[in-house]
Design a protein around this motif. Structure first.
Motif, mmCIF file in Angstrom:
data_model
loop_
_atom_site.group_PDB
_atom_site.id
_atom_site.type_symbol
_atom_site.label_atom_id
_atom_site.label_comp_id
_atom_site.label_asym_id
_atom_site.label_seq_id
_atom_site.Cartn_x
_atom_site.Cartn_y
_atom_site.Cartn_z
ATOM 1 N N ASN A 62 8.288 11.015 1.610
ATOM 2 C CA ASN A 62 7.306 9.946 1.490
ATOM 3 C C ASN A 62 5.925 10.488 1.843
ATOM 4 O O ASN A 62 5.767 11.250 2.784
ATOM 5 N N LEU A 63 4.934 10.087 1.070
ATOM 6 C CA LEU A 63 3.544 10.428 1.363
ATOM 7 C C LEU A 63 2.784 9.123 1.568
ATOM 8 O O LEU A 63 2.487 8.408 0.610
ATOM 9 N N PRO A 64 2.476 8.766 2.826
ATOM 10 C CA PRO A 64 1.690 7.555 3.061
ATOM 11 C C PRO A 64 0.226 7.822 2.728
ATOM 12 O O PRO A 64 -0.369 8.772 3.226
ATOM 13 N N VAL A 65 -0.329 6.993 1.859
ATOM 14 C CA VAL A 65 -1.709 7.163 1.407
ATOM 15 C C VAL A 65 -2.531 5.998 1.940
ATOM 16 O O VAL A 65 -2.350 4.855 1.524
ATOM 17 N N SER A 66 -3.444 6.309 2.865
ATOM 18 C CA SER A 66 -4.298 5.287 3.458
ATOM 19 C C SER A 66 -5.497 5.042 2.554
ATOM 20 O O SER A 66 -6.120 5.981 2.057
ATOM 21 N N MET A 67 -5.794 3.773 2.345
ATOM 22 C CA MET A 67 -6.951 3.395 1.531
ATOM 23 C C MET A 67 -7.375 1.981 1.908
ATOM 24 O O MET A 67 -6.586 1.255 2.514
ATOM 25 N N PRO A 68 -8.598 1.603 1.542
ATOM 26 C CA PRO A 68 -9.006 0.221 1.800
ATOM 27 C C PRO A 68 -8.021 -0.755 1.133
ATOM 28 O O PRO A 68 -7.520 -0.494 0.030
ATOM 29 N N THR A 69 -7.756 -1.847 1.795
ATOM 30 C CA THR A 69 -6.795 -2.825 1.289
ATOM 31 C C THR A 69 -7.136 -3.283 -0.124
ATOM 32 O O THR A 69 -6.244 -3.413 -0.962
#
Length: 176
Positions: A62-69
């Motif tokens: 899994n690659l969690p990708v953080s970004m603005p909602t």
């Protein structure tokens, strides 16, 4: 770019270890230590690290990708409308990145606490592509061609570029 004191100590220890190995006629081992300190060695260490994390499992990590909602919502909406998998989009852009055909845009960082609420979009790109992109990001950092670039940053910008959002289009419509 100066190293943190602990990192500098580890580097100095490795340089000393290589010299000790040369002095004891273990040139083969000294060359391996020297290799680890080189830009190619940085990529190698990244590859073995990723291999270690997933060595007994054939599944893609899994690659969690953080970004603005708001961007996450746009990506999900546009991917669904196009019948596309965000993971497949990321993999396509990873290949472009590795082939030198595409580079993520530099985006100014928001002041801590001043940015939009962030959310995580999970993708599961091929583990070999993931490892190669991680190694390439480290190579770019070591050579000082590009800093602040991580696998998750490349993944986020792949989605932004594909769907024309954020720095690749109009933030308000998300459809350019």
């Amino acid at each position: 770019m100066a190293l943190k004191p602990d990192d500098q100590q580890h580097r100095d220890n490795l340089v000393t270890a290589a010299q000790v190995l040369r002095d004891t006629d273990r040139v083969d081992l000294a060359e391996s230590v020297d290799y680890v300190l080189s830009p190619q060695g940085v990529a190698f260490v990244g590859r073995i690290r990723v291999d270690r994390l997933d060595s007994d499992d054939d599944r893609n990590p899994n690659l969690p990708v953080s970004m603005p909602t708001s961007r996450k919502d746009q990506v999900k909406r546009l991917a669904k409308a196009a019948g596309e998998s965000p993971t497949r989009v990321v993999e396509d852009y990873f290949r472009r990145f590795l082939d030198g055909e595409w580079m993520p845009e530099k985006e100014p960082r928001a002041t801590r606490g001043a940015g939009e609420t962030r959310a995580i979009l999970n993708v599961t790109p091929d583990k070999d592509l993931h490892a190669d992109v991680a190694a390439r990001c480290r190579e770019l950092k070591v050579s000082q061609q590009r800093t602040g670039l991580f696998v998750s940053t490349v993944a986020a910008h792949a989605l932004y570029a594909h769907y024309g959002i954020g720095p690749y289009g109009s933030e308000s419509s998300g459809t350019e």
